[in-house]
Design a protein around this motif. Sequence first.
Motif, PDB file in Angstrom:
ATOM      1  N   VAL A 337      29.530  41.691  12.750  1.00 51.00           N
ATOM      2  CA  VAL A 337      30.240  42.912  13.149  1.00 51.00           C
ATOM      3  C   VAL A 337      30.037  43.132  14.647  1.00 51.00           C
ATOM      4  N   LEU A 338      31.149  43.182  15.369  1.00 56.77           N
ATOM      5  CA  LEU A 338      31.107  43.408  16.817  1.00 56.77           C
ATOM      6  C   LEU A 338      31.439  44.873  17.075  1.00 56.77           C
ATOM      7  N   GLY A 339      30.456  45.624  17.530  1.00 61.26           N
ATOM      8  CA  GLY A 339      30.693  47.038  17.818  1.00 61.26           C
ATOM      9  C   GLY A 339      30.072  47.929  16.764  1.00 61.26           C
ATOM     10  N   LEU A 340      29.179  48.825  17.201  1.00 55.92           N
ATOM     11  CA  LEU A 340      28.502  49.750  16.285  1.00 55.92           C
ATOM     12  C   LEU A 340      28.743  51.204  16.684  1.00 55.92           C
ATOM     13  N   ALA A 341      28.991  51.436  17.961  1.00 54.27           N
ATOM     14  CA  ALA A 341      29.279  52.797  18.427  1.00 54.27           C
ATOM     15  C   ALA A 341      30.572  53.283  17.785  1.00 54.27           C
ATOM     16  N   PHE A 342      30.704  54.609  17.621  1.00 52.68           N
ATOM     17  CA  PHE A 342      31.912  55.113  16.939  1.00 52.68           C
ATOM     18  C   PHE A 342      33.168  54.954  17.795  1.00 52.68           C
ATOM     19  N   LYS A 343      32.952  54.720  19.089  1.00 56.86           N
ATOM     20  CA  LYS A 343      34.063  54.398  19.994  1.00 56.86           C
ATOM     21  C   LYS A 343      33.444  53.784  21.247  1.00 56.86           C
ATOM     22  N   LEU A 355      29.513  51.451  10.898  1.00 56.24           N
ATOM     23  CA  LEU A 355      28.361  51.555   9.995  1.00 56.24           C
ATOM     24  C   LEU A 355      28.814  51.713   8.545  1.00 56.24           C
ATOM     25  N   ASP A 356      29.917  52.427   8.337  1.00 57.52           N
ATOM     26  CA  ASP A 356      30.447  52.549   6.964  1.00 57.52           C
ATOM     27  C   ASP A 356      30.838  51.180   6.434  1.00 57.52           C
ATOM     28  N   ARG A 369      25.502  40.563  10.199  1.00 55.87           N
ATOM     29  CA  ARG A 369      24.931  40.496  11.548  1.00 55.87           C
ATOM     30  C   ARG A 369      25.671  41.520  12.400  1.00 55.87           C
ATOM     31  N   ALA A 370      24.983  42.094  13.373  1.00 51.49           N
ATOM     32  CA  ALA A 370      25.649  43.145  14.142  1.00 51.49           C
ATOM     33  C   ALA A 370      25.312  43.068  15.618  1.00 51.49           C
ATOM     34  N   HIS A 371      26.283  43.506  16.432  1.00 51.12           N
ATOM     35  CA  HIS A 371      26.115  43.510  17.885  1.00 51.12           C
ATOM     36  C   HIS A 371      26.801  44.735  18.486  1.00 51.12           C
ATOM     37  N   ASP A 372      26.216  45.258  19.529  1.00 56.16           N
ATOM     38  CA  ASP A 372      26.889  46.289  20.322  1.00 56.16           C
ATOM     39  C   ASP A 372      26.307  46.230  21.726  1.00 56.16           C
ATOM     40  N   PRO A 373      27.151  46.440  22.744  1.00 59.63           N
ATOM     41  CA  PRO A 373      26.618  46.367  24.115  1.00 59.63           C
ATOM     42  C   PRO A 373      25.612  47.483  24.434  1.00 59.63           C
ATOM     43  N   VAL A 374      25.749  48.673  23.846  1.00 56.43           N
ATOM     44  CA  VAL A 374      24.776  49.740  24.178  1.00 56.43           C
ATOM     45  C   VAL A 374      24.199  50.489  22.972  1.00 56.43           C
ATOM     46  N   ALA A 375      24.826  50.367  21.807  1.00 55.19           N
ATOM     47  CA  ALA A 375      24.422  51.241  20.691  1.00 55.19           C
ATOM     48  C   ALA A 375      23.465  50.576  19.699  1.00 55.19           C
ATOM     49  N   MET A 376      22.919  49.435  20.081  1.00 55.43           N
ATOM     50  CA  MET A 376      22.063  48.693  19.150  1.00 55.43           C
ATOM     51  C   MET A 376      20.856  49.526  18.706  1.00 55.43           C
ATOM     52  N   GLY A 400      28.088  30.024  12.734  1.00 53.56           N
ATOM     53  CA  GLY A 400      27.896  29.837  11.288  1.00 53.56           C
ATOM     54  C   GLY A 400      28.439  30.971  10.435  1.00 53.56           C
ATOM     55  N   ALA A 401      29.081  31.974  11.070  1.00 51.91           N
ATOM     56  CA  ALA A 401      29.580  33.124  10.295  1.00 51.91           C
ATOM     57  C   ALA A 401      30.876  32.787   9.558  1.00 51.91           C
ATOM     58  N   ASP A 402      31.151  33.560   8.485  1.00 49.95           N
ATOM     59  CA  ASP A 402      32.394  33.369   7.721  1.00 49.95           C
ATOM     60  C   ASP A 402      33.510  34.266   8.246  1.00 49.95           C
ATOM     61  N   ALA A 403      33.131  35.351   8.893  1.00 51.68           N
ATOM     62  CA  ALA A 403      34.156  36.242   9.467  1.00 51.68           C
ATOM     63  C   ALA A 403      33.525  37.136  10.526  1.00 51.68           C
ATOM     64  N   LEU A 404      34.381  37.553  11.469  1.00 49.89           N
ATOM     65  CA  LEU A 404      33.962  38.556  12.457  1.00 49.89           C
ATOM     66  C   LEU A 404      34.796  39.816  12.228  1.00 49.89           C
ATOM     67  N   VAL A 405      34.154  40.974  12.395  1.00 52.98           N
ATOM     68  CA  VAL A 405      34.902  42.232  12.355  1.00 52.98           C
ATOM     69  C   VAL A 405      34.736  42.884  13.720  1.00 52.98           C
ATOM     70  N   LEU A 406      35.840  43.060  14.419  1.00 48.94           N
ATOM     71  CA  LEU A 406      35.764  43.751  15.698  1.00 48.94           C
ATOM     72  C   LEU A 406      35.958  45.244  15.399  1.00 48.94           C
ATOM     73  N   ALA A 407      34.858  46.008  15.476  1.00 52.85           N
ATOM     74  CA  ALA A 407      34.884  47.372  14.951  1.00 52.85           C
ATOM     75  C   ALA A 407      34.952  48.451  16.033  1.00 52.85           C
ATOM     76  N   THR A 408      34.567  48.126  17.259  1.00 53.33           N
ATOM     77  CA  THR A 408      34.639  49.105  18.360  1.00 53.33           C
ATOM     78  C   THR A 408      35.372  48.446  19.523  1.00 53.33           C
ATOM     79  N   ALA A 409      36.286  49.182  20.141  1.00 47.28           N
ATOM     80  CA  ALA A 409      37.151  48.586  21.172  1.00 47.28           C
ATOM     81  C   ALA A 409      36.454  48.496  22.534  1.00 47.28           C
ATOM     82  N   TRP A 410      35.252  47.944  22.592  1.00 39.81           N
ATOM     83  CA  TRP A 410      34.578  47.752  23.879  1.00 39.81           C
ATOM     84  C   TRP A 410      35.383  46.797  24.744  1.00 39.81           C
ATOM     85  N   PRO A 411      35.643  47.139  26.009  1.00 35.35           N
ATOM     86  CA  PRO A 411      36.433  46.238  26.856  1.00 35.35           C
ATOM     87  C   PRO A 411      35.789  44.855  26.979  1.00 35.35           C
TER      88      PRO A 411
END
Length: 455
Positions: A337-343, A355-356, A369-376, A400-411
């Motif tokens: 999951v790319l992006g954890l902040a709500f925006k 997070l939902d 697995r999760a990543h965020d530039p500032v909200a980790m 090695g991941a099966d899918a990515l979810v881009l969840a926050t529109a970080w530039p």
Amino acid sequence: MKVAIIGTGYVGLTTGVCLAYIGHLVTCVDIDPAKLELLQRRKSPIHEPGLEELLGTVWNRIGFTSDTSASVADADVIMIAVGTPSKPTGQADNRYVEEAAREVAQGLQPGRNYVLVIKSTVPIGTNRRVVHVVDQVLASRGLKGEIMVRVASNPEFLSEGTALRNMFYPDRIVVGAEDPGSVEILRRLYRPILEQTFDPPPFLPRPEGYDLPPLITTDPVSAEMIKYAANAFLAMKISFINEIAGLCEKVGADVTEVARGIGLDPRIGPRFLEAGLGWGGSCFPKDTAALIAMGRELSYPLRLVEAAREVNTLQRERAVEKLQETLKGVRGRVIGVLGLAFKPGTDDVRESPSLDIIRLLLEREAHVRAHDPVAMANARKALRNAEVEFIEDPYELANGADALVLATAWPEYRQLDLRKLAKTMRTPVLLDGRNLLDPAEAREAGFIYLGVGRQ
Ligand code: UDX
């Protein structure tokens, strides 16, 4: 003017710093010693672009303390900006507002005039309630009639990430008051903003073509309602485009084109028509729930607002369904999951769609697995009991991941090397939950691309 602000959360701190910048003497009050300690070192406890810099600039006109009485005694304007968290019923809890009002009333001095401003988003009728609470305290101190306290509603419309811009260059300033005197004092308080006579901070120039903002004066109940109605409308607008996005997928239309086509009609307007995983954050979820609870209390169901919330929940569920269909089940799959902040632009993860989705994936026994530039750091706290692997590098996350979810529109996600990402994945599935990327480019880079409301 001398201003005391009770509560140095998002609203209190931004308001305090901006009022100090336009020339007022501000004291910010908070009960949290850790927050005060940070602020006294000129550090901002929240991630808001420009706030810390501005705090340094206004240092000689702002102070931070836990002592309410001392701060309010010689203030002209006292603002209450404490939290109003949701009760289990959805209603906004007024407890802290009332406590603050009581403490303020304890510190007021005889022979003085005060304007007590309610900035917190409060249930309709709270201004009336605060008048009563203050009167009671003054009566118990034997000072009724010796201190003039005028209560006014002054809701804020700050968005996280652009809070300073919203404060210096607002669309409007709303004041709800029963007496013209308090309106005049607030007009004076905001004059440099209303007339745009302040020198803009170097990093926040006045937007080109910006018109002077109107001061909307009304009664307190209408002012309280303006805040709820604004947030409910915006939440509904996003849910509307999300609902249309689902239909676009069924008929092969592109929701981003549809949004452009309808948004150019000035009656509709182009903003808040970005389809995606839905809205989160500290305001829309809480305020729509509070509005619905208020309706229920008065036997007046708010059907549109209820539907907006339902659509918003569905958006998360649909995203997970899409992954399930494409991957033929998510159990045991590795989802990044790319992006954890709500925006983008904030480290806030409150009610974050991301997070939902992570929780839904974990329920279905996927490995997340999760990543965020500032909200980790905040996400780690919010998900402390969940089995999530936090990874600092998006390329490592994809490996090695099966899918990515881009969840926050970080530039920064737009700059990712898609080819490099896709190459190391087990199955290169990309669910672009914010329609951030160009579908053709993503496909060319080797991805099975899934957008929201577009092919
Ligand atoms: C909001 C209001 O904008 C602000 O006026 C109010 O005072 C507080 O609530 P904020 O919560 O900071 O501000 O964020 P906002 O930019 O409004 O976004 C809210 C959510 O809607 C985010 O999760 C965002 O990603 C989502 N959103 C926004 C969309 O999904 N599509 C859009 O087109 C716009």
